[in-house]
Design a protein around this motif. Structure first.
Motif, PDB file in Angstrom:
ATOM      1  N   THR A 171      51.013  35.541  41.768  1.00  0.00           N
ATOM      2  CA  THR A 171      51.871  36.703  41.139  1.00  0.00           C
ATOM      3  C   THR A 171      51.804  36.250  39.779  1.00  0.00           C
ATOM      4  O   THR A 171      51.991  36.777  38.733  1.00  0.00           O
ATOM      5  CB  THR A 171      53.319  36.572  41.646  1.00  0.00           C
ATOM      6  OG1 THR A 171      53.022  36.986  43.056  1.00  0.00           O
ATOM      7  CG2 THR A 171      54.068  37.626  41.159  1.00  0.00           C
ATOM      8  N   VAL A 172      52.279  34.846  39.363  1.00  0.00           N
ATOM      9  CA  VAL A 172      52.463  34.198  38.121  1.00  0.00           C
ATOM     10  C   VAL A 172      51.082  34.315  37.105  1.00  0.00           C
ATOM     11  O   VAL A 172      51.264  34.555  36.161  1.00  0.00           O
ATOM     12  CB  VAL A 172      53.103  32.683  38.064  1.00  0.00           C
ATOM     13  CG1 VAL A 172      52.919  31.843  36.696  1.00  0.00           C
ATOM     14  CG2 VAL A 172      54.351  32.555  38.685  1.00  0.00           C
ATOM     15  N   ILE A 173      50.021  34.107  38.146  1.00  0.00           N
ATOM     16  CA  ILE A 173      48.710  34.149  37.332  1.00  0.00           C
ATOM     17  C   ILE A 173      48.465  35.504  36.725  1.00  0.00           C
ATOM     18  O   ILE A 173      48.035  36.023  35.807  1.00  0.00           O
ATOM     19  CB  ILE A 173      47.370  33.629  38.247  1.00  0.00           C
ATOM     20  CG1 ILE A 173      47.917  32.035  38.367  1.00  0.00           C
ATOM     21  CG2 ILE A 173      46.205  34.001  37.735  1.00  0.00           C
ATOM     22  CD1 ILE A 173      46.930  31.606  39.605  1.00  0.00           C
ATOM     23  N   GLU A 432      43.011  38.168  46.520  1.00  0.00           N
ATOM     24  CA  GLU A 432      44.345  38.426  46.832  1.00  0.00           C
ATOM     25  C   GLU A 432      45.198  38.097  45.649  1.00  0.00           C
ATOM     26  O   GLU A 432      46.425  37.613  46.047  1.00  0.00           O
ATOM     27  CB  GLU A 432      44.789  37.657  48.153  1.00  0.00           C
ATOM     28  CG  GLU A 432      43.988  38.161  49.319  1.00  0.00           C
ATOM     29  CD  GLU A 432      44.523  37.336  50.607  1.00  0.00           C
ATOM     30  OE1 GLU A 432      45.357  36.532  50.533  1.00  0.00           O
ATOM     31  OE2 GLU A 432      44.221  37.744  51.782  1.00  0.00           O
ATOM     32  N   ILE A 433      45.016  38.295  44.441  1.00  0.00           N
ATOM     33  CA  ILE A 433      45.925  38.482  43.397  1.00  0.00           C
ATOM     34  C   ILE A 433      46.186  39.650  43.227  1.00  0.00           C
ATOM     35  O   ILE A 433      45.405  40.594  43.005  1.00  0.00           O
ATOM     36  CB  ILE A 433      45.007  37.690  42.026  1.00  0.00           C
ATOM     37  CG1 ILE A 433      44.620  36.365  42.363  1.00  0.00           C
ATOM     38  CG2 ILE A 433      45.870  38.042  40.836  1.00  0.00           C
ATOM     39  CD1 ILE A 433      43.911  35.859  41.241  1.00  0.00           C
ATOM     40  N   PRO A 434      47.493  40.124  43.089  1.00  0.00           N
ATOM     41  CA  PRO A 434      47.884  41.367  43.140  1.00  0.00           C
ATOM     42  C   PRO A 434      47.760  41.899  41.705  1.00  0.00           C
ATOM     43  O   PRO A 434      47.854  41.263  40.691  1.00  0.00           O
ATOM     44  CB  PRO A 434      49.642  40.985  43.234  1.00  0.00           C
ATOM     45  CG  PRO A 434      50.000  39.819  42.942  1.00  0.00           C
ATOM     46  CD  PRO A 434      48.644  39.004  43.225  1.00  0.00           C
ATOM     47  N   LEU A 435      47.776  43.252  41.823  1.00  0.00           N
ATOM     48  CA  LEU A 435      47.234  44.039  40.366  1.00  0.00           C
ATOM     49  C   LEU A 435      48.684  44.549  39.816  1.00  0.00           C
ATOM     50  O   LEU A 435      48.493  44.679  38.415  1.00  0.00           O
ATOM     51  CB  LEU A 435      46.668  45.022  40.674  1.00  0.00           C
ATOM     52  CG  LEU A 435      45.121  45.005  41.345  1.00  0.00           C
ATOM     53  CD1 LEU A 435      44.155  46.236  41.556  1.00  0.00           C
ATOM     54  CD2 LEU A 435      44.509  43.858  40.546  1.00  0.00           C
ATOM     55  N   VAL A 436      49.677  44.587  40.484  1.00  0.00           N
ATOM     56  CA  VAL A 436      50.818  45.294  39.830  1.00  0.00           C
ATOM     57  C   VAL A 436      51.539  44.156  38.732  1.00  0.00           C
ATOM     58  O   VAL A 436      51.913  44.717  37.847  1.00  0.00           O
ATOM     59  CB  VAL A 436      52.163  45.595  40.662  1.00  0.00           C
ATOM     60  CG1 VAL A 436      53.349  45.879  40.189  1.00  0.00           C
ATOM     61  CG2 VAL A 436      51.669  46.594  41.811  1.00  0.00           C
ATOM     62  N   PRO A 437      51.640  42.843  39.039  1.00  0.00           N
ATOM     63  CA  PRO A 437      52.171  42.105  37.850  1.00  0.00           C
ATOM     64  C   PRO A 437      51.063  42.025  36.475  1.00  0.00           C
ATOM     65  O   PRO A 437      51.903  41.968  35.294  1.00  0.00           O
ATOM     66  CB  PRO A 437      52.115  40.678  38.498  1.00  0.00           C
ATOM     67  CG  PRO A 437      52.141  41.022  39.859  1.00  0.00           C
ATOM     68  CD  PRO A 437      51.257  42.286  40.250  1.00  0.00           C
ATOM     69  N   ILE A 438      49.809  42.447  36.542  1.00  0.00           N
ATOM     70  CA  ILE A 438      49.186  42.614  35.651  1.00  0.00           C
ATOM     71  C   ILE A 438      49.546  43.650  34.756  1.00  0.00           C
ATOM     72  O   ILE A 438      49.622  43.690  33.599  1.00  0.00           O
ATOM     73  CB  ILE A 438      47.598  42.736  35.965  1.00  0.00           C
ATOM     74  CG1 ILE A 438      46.986  41.346  36.766  1.00  0.00           C
ATOM     75  CG2 ILE A 438      46.767  42.980  34.913  1.00  0.00           C
ATOM     76  CD1 ILE A 438      45.726  41.551  37.032  1.00  0.00           C
TER      77      ILE A 438
END
Length: 508
Positions: A171-173, A432-438
């Motif tokens: 999420t941080v990434i 599995e890196i979420p897109l919403v935080p981007i």
């Protein structure tokens, strides 16, 4: 009384034939998108944004259209949950537990009708809560200075783990990637080029509409190509509607409890509709105890989570409209639309753009009625849609996205860039890196940077201004809790959700 007057003005905006037509269209399209497994409301809103620009819609009409799509997609998610035991999106997961057993027991039509009524009740409760709470929170937010806004944006990033439910480091990434993308272009205050690589098209920065459509819509198409989902789904026999008025009345307490809990979950940054549906179902199971047959087709196990997730969808609009901080992934996409229309979400929006705010709220109330009217008689049509092969549906969706993006800028470079974001989104989802935080980083990064700069100018470079006021200290404290709690409580809730699904007699 003042709020009531504003609401009446909002109805005057929403009830124009032009806006009413787009509200109906949005509700219908949103339900179509919501009932298709995997798409969900965030994708639905992202797909329709280019269409809004293509048609040249006024700001209030565009927001009414997208809000109706949002509400419709939340309604539509229950259809595949009940008929196929496949949730249209994550919040609809709890509806599978009793909705699918009802369908297998020959009461599919009853489950669909009851869930539509519960969705209406939950949305109505959430919208009423929005009307009551939003103006109060907006007036309170007027006391914010640059330091308080910086802490507020920090709070938004701190609660991302609750929105995404993903690994904290990932999420941080993702959030860092979003903030980095937001800095591309020429710094307005210094005139310095950042990450432009001497590419002329990057001097003005990256249009977040490109990023949103690419990350959501194009990556979804790539997933379809990879898995080659060519076949349609088996048609499901809905049967006759036998739901009685007495049975509907008996579920009203469950609907009310679910709607209230869902609204509270939606208002809390990082909680969202998934938590709303889960706690609504769990509370109902505890309240009824042995009186209910949860997991075996109890109608209250259908209405409670549906009221919960639809109440949360309205609740998530509260922080987005009043503070400019989205409470869910879908409201992050709506926030992008507001910014692209040169409208700054936040407390001043209630005075500077009151027609848009109250028009959207009034459209939510109207949309709920339209959705209830649409969903019960047209359920057979939505069921048939589930049997249409995705190989025909997704390319049409992608074509709409390409045409819409090109109509905004008339630049082939933007189309290529959108594809780049789509490919990047595909690989990020594989990791599995979420897109919403981007998206949140891309949207909130510039405002966060601007408020940080203003605060440091006011303090002559003294960083302690960021936590000097009591309000700023409170926001920093809540941000710290928001950073920690999702990773302590989140795994427990998700484990319980999985266990509840596994324990269901029809979890297979």
């Amino acid at each position: 009384m003042e709020t009531l007057g504003f609401l009446m003005d909002g109805f005057a905006v929403a009830f124009t034939p032009y806006n009413l037509m787009f509200a109906l269209f949005g509700a219908f399209v949103g339900t179509l998108i919501g009932c298709l497994p995997g798409l969900g409301p965030a994708n639905g809103v992202a797909i329709l944004i280019p269409l809004a620009f293509t048609l040249g819609l006024p700001p209030e009409t565009a927001m009414i259209l997208l809000t109706a799509v949002y509400a419709g997609a939340m309604y539509g998610g229950r259809i595949s949950s009940i008929l196929l035991n496949i949730p249209g999106d994550e919040p609809a997961m709890m509806t599978c537990l009793d909705g699918y057993p009802m369908a297998r027991n020959g009461r599919a039509a009853d489950a669909l009708a009851a869930s539509a009524i519960a969705s209406f009740t939950g949305s109505l409760i959430g919208t009423i809560g929005l009307i009551m709470l939003a103006p109060i929170l907006a007036r309170f937010a007027l006391t914010f200075g640059p330091a308080e806004y910086f802490a507020l944006f920090l709070l938004a990033f701190a609660t991302l783990g609750g929105i995404t439910g993903k690994n904290p480091m990932k999420t941080v990434i993702a959030a860092t990637l979003g903030i980095m993308i937001s800095t591309v272009g020429i710094d307005i205050s210094t005139g310095t080029q950042r990450y432009t690589f001497n590419v002329l098209e990057l001097y003005e920065g990256i249009d977040f509409i490109l990023a949103i459509v690419g990350l959501f819509a194009i990556s979804e198409l790539l997933f379809f190509v990879e898995h080659r989902m060519g076949g349609g789904r088996d048609k499901v026999s809905v049967g006759k509607l036998s739901l009685t008025f007495k049975e509907i009345v008996s579920t009203l307490p469950s609907q009310f409890r679910g709607g209230v809990l869902g609204f509270i979950a939606g208002v809390l940054p990082g909680a969202g509709a998934s938590l709303g549906s889960f706690i609504s179902y769990t509370l109902e199971k505890q309240v009824l105890g042995k009186k209910g047959k949860f997991g075996e087709g109890d109608i209250r196990g259908v209405v409670a989570p549906e009221a919960g997730n639809n109440g949360a969808s309205s609740g998530a609009l509260v922080p987005m409209l009043t503070l400019g901080v989205p409470g869910s992934g879908t409201t992050a996409v709506l926030l992008a639309m507001l910014i692209s229309l040169n409208i700054t979400p936040g407390p001043l929006m209630f005075t500077q753009n009151a027609d848009i705010v109250w028009g959207v709220i009034a459209a939510l109330l109207i949309g709920n009625v339209l959705l209830l009217v649409l969903n019960i008689p047209m359920v057979g049509f939505f069921v048939k849609l589930l049997s249409v092969p995705p190989m025909y549906l997704l390319p049409i969706v992608t074509m709409v996205a390409f045409v819409g993006i090109y109509s905004i800028s008339h630049s082939t470079f933007d189309l290529y860039f959108m594809v780049v974001f789509g490919v990047a989104g595909f690989f990020l989802r594989k990791l599995e890196i979420p897109l919403v935080p981007i998206i949140l980083g891309l949207l909130l990064g510039p405002e966060m940077e601007k408020n940080l700069g203003h605060a440091l100018v006011l303090s002559d470079g003294d960083w302690s201004i960021l936590w000097q006021s009591g309000l700023a200290k409170g926001l920093w404290l809540v941000a710290g809790l928001g950073l920690i709690l999702p990773y302590l409580v989140g795994p427990i809730l998700r484990r319980r959700m999985r266990n509840a699904i596994k324990e269901s007699p029809v979890s297979d």
